[in-house]
Design an enzyme around this catalytic site. Structure first.
Site, PDB file in Angstrom:
ATOM      1  N   GLU A 183      -3.764  -9.332   3.490  1.00  0.00           N
ATOM      2  CA  GLU A 183      -4.522  -8.968   4.759  1.00  0.00           C
ATOM      3  C   GLU A 183      -5.591 -10.052   4.831  1.00  0.00           C
ATOM      4  OE1 GLU A 183      -3.296  -6.960   2.517  1.00  0.00           O
ATOM      5  OE2 GLU A 183      -2.747  -4.998   3.637  1.00  0.00           O
TER       6      GLU A 183
ATOM      7  N   GLU B  44       0.695  -1.241   0.098  1.00  0.00           N
ATOM      8  CA  GLU B  44       0.043   0.028   0.153  1.00  0.00           C
ATOM      9  C   GLU B  44       0.761   1.377  -0.081  1.00  0.00           C
ATOM     10  OE1 GLU B  44      -2.326  -1.557   3.511  1.00  0.00           O
ATOM     11  OE2 GLU B  44      -4.231  -0.822   2.164  1.00  0.00           O
TER      12      GLU B  44
END
Ligand code: 3HC
Ligand code: NAI
Length: 725
Positions: A124, A104
Site C-alpha cells: 500500500e 490482510e
C-alpha cells in the site's frame, strides 16, 4: 460472479473471482459476505478454504474504487473480523499473489498455505496509503514489530519461501496450494482457534522497541524524502504496540484519511495506472499494442560492455535470455567479463536465498570478440560510445552479419535513430532501446521509434521491456528523446541559479526537499560532467569551434552558462575525478562535500560578469527548475514525441528520481494549476527574453486558457503532432 462456493466433502471452498487480479471490489466484498455467511451457517460445512480464481489469491483492494462511493460499502475489515471470529477453521490458499487487502484477508484466516511461486506483501505504501484493513495491527502480532515494519514500510513483494521463514504463512507447497489448504482445513477441524485469531495476540512493549520505532522514523524521513505514507505506516505499527487491537484499528483508519487529504495517494495512484497504460501503446497508423504481434526473443547479443552494456546483459540474463556479449578488444572483453560475472554471482546468490536454482533461472552469457557469432541471434543491443560514426560502423557490421529478421537496437541516449538505421539494409528492424543507468536496476526503458521502424519491431521491443521487468514507454525520435530532452532546460535553470547567487548545495537541497532522489548538481557529478561537455564541444558550443569574439555567456543569440565547461576544463568531471560541483574523498568517491574551490570560483565568476545577485528563495529554485521541465514536456507533446502527458510522467518517475508522490512533472504542473505555471513562465520569459526554453509552450497556453482541464483530457487538445526532425 464475484465469488463462488463449492463443497469438497465437509470443506467449503470460496473462490474470489474478479479477473485479472481478483481485486476486492465492492461486488467481491458483498459476494464474500454472502458466501462466507452461508458457509458458516451450513451444518454440512466443518471448515472453510478461501482462494482466488486464475491461480491468484488477490491483489488487494480495488484501487479504482478509492475516492468513489463504492469504497464506503461493506468494509474489508468487517469481513476480516467476521472471518477471524469464525467458529469453523478458515484456511487461505495463496496462489500467485496475496497483496495489500489480499494479504490482510489471508491474515484474518486462521491458517495460510502458499505455493512456492507465490508472493505476498503489503505494498500500500507504494500507492501512497497504508494497509487499512487491519494489516498494520495483525502483521506485527504475527511476526513481531521489526519484521512487520520492514514488510509494511518497504512494501516489497515477499517470495513464499521468505514468507514461510518470517512466519507469514504456515506452509509452502511445490504443487497445488488449494489441495494442500483443503487437506490442512480437514486436519484442523476441532482444533482450538483462539491463538490463531491474531487480533487477540498481545505485543509486549519495551524501551528497545520504542527506540527502534523512533530510529525507523528518522530513517524513513531521510530515505523517502517528503513521502507521508511510510511515516504513517510506522505510526500505525506503533499503535499496535500501545493500543488494543480495536483502538489500533481506529488509528489505522484515521491515518488513512489524513494521508488521503495530503493528495499524495492520488498522485501515486495516478502514477500506478499511468505505468500500466504506458504498455498500451498506440501508433499514428492506428496500430496498437493489442493489434501487433511481438516476435519471441530467444537469444540476444550486447555490443559494448561498459557502464550500460553490463547492466543490459544482466537484465537479459535475469529474464532467462541467453546472451552473446561482444567487446572491441581482448583487454576490454576481460574487464567487461569480470564485471558481468561479478554481477551475475550476486544475482545467483539472491536466487539461492529465495530458494531458486540459479542455473535454471539465469540465461547463459557467452563472451567473444567475433561478430560472426551473431548470425543466429534474434535481437542485438548496441551500447558502444555515444559517437555517431562508431554507431554507424557497428550497425553496418550487424546488418551484414545478423539474420535478416533480427532486430537491431541502439542504446543511444539521444542520437538520431533514423541516421543510425540508414546505414543498414533493414531500417524497419532498427529501434532505440534507451536503458537507464544502472540498466539492471533502473526500471525505465524508452523505446524510440524511427521513421521506418516496423510495428513488429515496436511490439517486440515493448514486449521485451515487459519481459525484463521494465516500464517501457514508446517515444518518438528527436534529439535526446523525451527524458534527456526535458533535462536540458532543467539543468540550464540550475546553472543560471548558480550564476545568480546560489551554490550547488543550496539548489540540490531545495530540489531534494521537493522530493527528487538527487539534486541536479549531485546528479551531474554522478553521471560525469565530461559526457555533456563532449557533446557541447561537438556541437560547437564550447572549445575551439566557438567563433572568435563570442560573448562568454551567449550562444546563437541566447543566454548560455559556461560554468560546467569551465569545471571540465579544470579536470573536474564529478565523482570519477574526485572533484566536480562537490569534492569527494577520492576519485570514484561517493560522498560529496561542498567545495571551497567552487564557492570561490562562483564568486569570482559573478564579479567578472557583474551578475545581479538574487535574494535567496528556495521556492523560486523549485519553481524555475520544475516549470522549465514541464514546459519542455508540453513542447514534446506538441511535437508528438510523447503520445500523452502520462507517458512523460512515467519516464520521470522511473528514470529521473522524480518523487512519485508528486505524480510526475506534468501531473505536478496540473496540480499547481496551469494558469499559475503559465504566469510564472511568462513573467520569467518577459524578464529574460534570451532564455527561449522558458517561453511558455503553445499547448500550455491553450490548456491554461481552458482553465487547466484534468490531465486525462489534455490528449484531446494536442492536435495533430508536428515531428520537428
Ligand atoms: N486494483 C485495481 N486494479 C488493479 C489492482 C488493484 N489492486 N492491481 C492490479 N490492477 C489492474 C491493473 O491496473 C491492470 O489493469 P489493466 O489490465 O486494465 O491495465 C491489471 O490489473 C493487471 O495488472 P498489471 O498489468 O500490473 O499486471 P502484473 O501481472 O504485471 O502485476 C500485480 C500484477 C503485481 C498485482 C500488480 O498489478 C500490482 O502491484 N498491483 C497493485 C497491488 C497493490 O498495491 N495492492 C494494494 C491495493 S490497496 C489495498 O489493498 C488497501 C487495503 O489495505 C485496504
Ligand atoms: P562506456 O564508455 O562505459 O562503454 C562503452 C563500451 O563500448 C566500452 O566498454 C568500449 O570498449 C565498448 N566499445 C567501443 N567500441 C566498440 C566496438 N567497436 N565493438 C565493441 N565494443 C566497443 O559507455 P556507456 O556509458 O556504457 O554508454 C554506452 C551507450 O549507452 C552510449 O550510447 C550512451 O550514450 C548510452 N547511455 C549511457 C548512459 C549512462 O548513464 N552511462 C545512460 C543511457 C544511455
Amino acid at each position: 460472479m464475484a465469488a463462488t462456493r463449492r463443497l469438497a466433502n465437509t470443506v467449503a471452498v470460496i473462490t474470489i473471482s474478479h479477473p485479472p487480479v481478483n481485486a476486492l471490489s465492492s461486488s467481491v466484498r458483498h459476494a464474500l459476505v454472502k458466501e462466507f455467511g452461508e458457509a458458516s451457517r451450513d451444518p454440512k460445512v466443518e471448515a472453510i478454504v478461501l482462494n482466488g480464481s486464475g491461480r491468484k489469491f488477490s491483489a488487494g483492494a480495488d484501487i479504482r474504487e478509492f475516492g468513489t462511493s463504492a469504497i464506503k460499502t461493506v468494509s474489508l475489515e468487517d469481513i476480516n473480523s467476521t472471518i477471524e471470529a469464525s467458529q469453523k477453521p478458515v484456511v487461505a490458499a495463496i496462489e500467485g499473489i496475496a497483496l495489500g487487502g489480499g494479504l490482510e484477508l489471508a491474515l484474518a484466516c486462521h491458517y495460510r498455505v502458499a505455493d512456492i511461486q507465490a508472493k505476498v506483501g503489503l505494498p500500500e505504501v507504494l500507492i501512497g496509503i497504508l494497509p487499512a484493513a487491519g494489516g498494520t495491527q495483525r502483521l506485527p502480532r504475527l511476526i513481531g514489530v521489526p519484521a512487520a515494519l520492514d514488510v509494511i514500510v518497504r512494501g516489497r513483494h515477499i517470495p513464499a519461501s521468505e514468507a514461510l521463514k518470517l512466519g507469514i504463512v504456515d506452509e509452502v507447497v511445490q504443487g497445488n496450494a488449494l489441495d494442500a489448504a483443503i487437506q490442512l482445513a480437514r486436519k484442523v477441524i476441532g482444533y482450538p482457534l483462539n491463538k490463531k485469531r491474531l487480533s487477540t495476540v498481545r505485543i509486549s512493549s519495551d524501551s528497545n522497541l520504542e527506540d527502534f520505532l523512533d530510529t525507523a522514523v528518522e530513517k524513513a524521513k531521510k530515505q523517502f524524502r517528503g513521502a507521508k505514507a511510510p511515516l504513517a505506516c510506522i505510526e500505525a505499527v506503533r499503535a499496535s504496540v500501545h493500543l488494543s487491537y480495536h483502538q489500533g484499528l481506529e488509528k489505522e483508519r484515521q491515518l488513512f484519511f489524513s494521508l488521503w487529504a495530503t493528495g499524495q495517494p492520488q498522485a501515486q495512484q495516478y502514477a500506478f495506472f499511468s505505468e500500466r497504460e504506458a504498455g498500451k501503446w498506440t501508433h499514428s497508423s492506428g496500430a496498437r499494442w493489442d493489434t501487433e504481434e511481438a516476435k519471441p526473443i530467444r537469444t540476444a547479443a550486447v555490443i559494448g560492455l561498459g557502464t550500460m552494456g553490463r547492466g543490459i546483459v544482466i537484465s537479459l540474463s535475469k529474464a532467462k535470455i541467453p546472451v552473446i556479449a561482444i567487446e572491441q578488444d581482448a583487454q576490454q572483453l576481460e574487464v567487461g567479463k569480470k564485471a558481468v560475472n561479478s554481477l551475475l554471482e550476486r544475482e545467483a546468490e539472491k536466487l539461492k536465498q529465495q530458494g531458486s536454482v540459479p542455473s535454471s533461472n539465469l540465461g547463459s552469457v557467452h563472451f567473444t570478440l567475433d561478430f560472426g557469432e551473431l548470425q543466429d541471434v534474434d535481437l542485438v543491443i548496441e551500447a558502444v560510445y555515444e559517437n555517431m560514426e562508431l554507431k554507424k560502423e557497428i550497425f553496418r557490421k550487424l546488418s551484414s552479419v545478423c539474420k535478416p529478421d533480427a532486430f537491431l537496437c541502439t542504446n543511444t541516449s539521444g542520437l538520431n535513430v533514423d541516421e543510425i538505421a540508414s546505414v543498414t539494409h533493414r531500417p524497419n528492424q532498427v529501434i532505440g532501446t534507451h536503458f537507464f543507468s544502472p540498466a539492471n536496476i533502473m526500471r525505465l526503458l524508452e523505446v524510440v521509434r524511427g521513421q521506418q521502424t516496423s510495428l513488429t519491431a515496436i511490439a517486440t521491443a515493448m514486449n521485451l521491456g515487459k519481459k525484463l521487468g521494465k516500464v517501457a514507454v514508446l517515444v518518438g525520435n528527436c534529439p535526446l528523446f523525451v527524458g534527456n530532452r526535458m533535462l536540458g532546460p532543467y539543468l540550464e535553470q540550475a546553472s543560471y541559479l548558480l550564476e545568480e547567487g546560489y551554490y550547488p548545495e543550496e539548489v540540490d537541497q531545495a530540489m531534494e526537499e521537493f522530493g527528487f532522489a538527487m539534486g541536479p548538481f549531485r546528479m551531474m557529478d554522478l553521471a560525469g560532467l565530461d559526457v555533456g561537455w563532449r557533446s557541447r564541444t561537438e556541437k560547437g558550443l564550447t572549445g575551439a569551434k566557438v567563433p572568435q569574439g563570442t560573448p562568454a555567456r551567449q550562444r546563437l543569440g541566447s543566454r548560455y552558462s559556461p560554468l560546467a565547461d569551465i569545471l571540465c576544463e579544470s579536470g573536474r568531471f564529478g565523482q570519477k575525478t574526485g572533484r566536480g560541483w562537490y569534492q569527494y574523498e577520492k576519485p570514484g568517491g561517493r560522498t560529496g562535500k561542498p567545495d571551497p574551490w567552487v564557492k570561490d570560483f562562483l564568486q569570482k565568476y559573478r564579479k567578472t560578469h557583474q551578475i545581479k545577485q538574487q535574494p535567496s528563495n528556495p521556492e523560486q529554485i523549485v519553481e524555475r527548475c520544475a516549470f522549465a521541465l514541464a514546459n519542455e514536456g508540453f513542447r514534446i507533446l506538441e511535437d508528438g514525441i510523447a503520445s500523452c502527458p502520462e507517458d512523460i510522467d512515467v519516464i520521470y518517475n522511473n528514470g529521473y528520481g522524480w518523487p512519485k508522490y508528486r505524480g510526475g512533472p506534468m501531473y505536478y504542473a496540473s496540480s499547481v494549476g496551469l494558469p499559475k505555471v503559465l504566469d510564472t513562465l511568462e513573467k520569467y520569459y518577459k524578464a529574460n527574453p534570451d532564455v527561449p526554453s522558458m517561453k511558455p509552450a503553445f499547448l500550455l497556453k491553450k490548456l491554461a486558457a481552458l482553465g487547466g482541464p484534468p490531465i486525462k483530457e489534455w490528449r484531446t487538445q494536442v492536435g495533430k503532432p508536428v515531428n520537428k526532425l
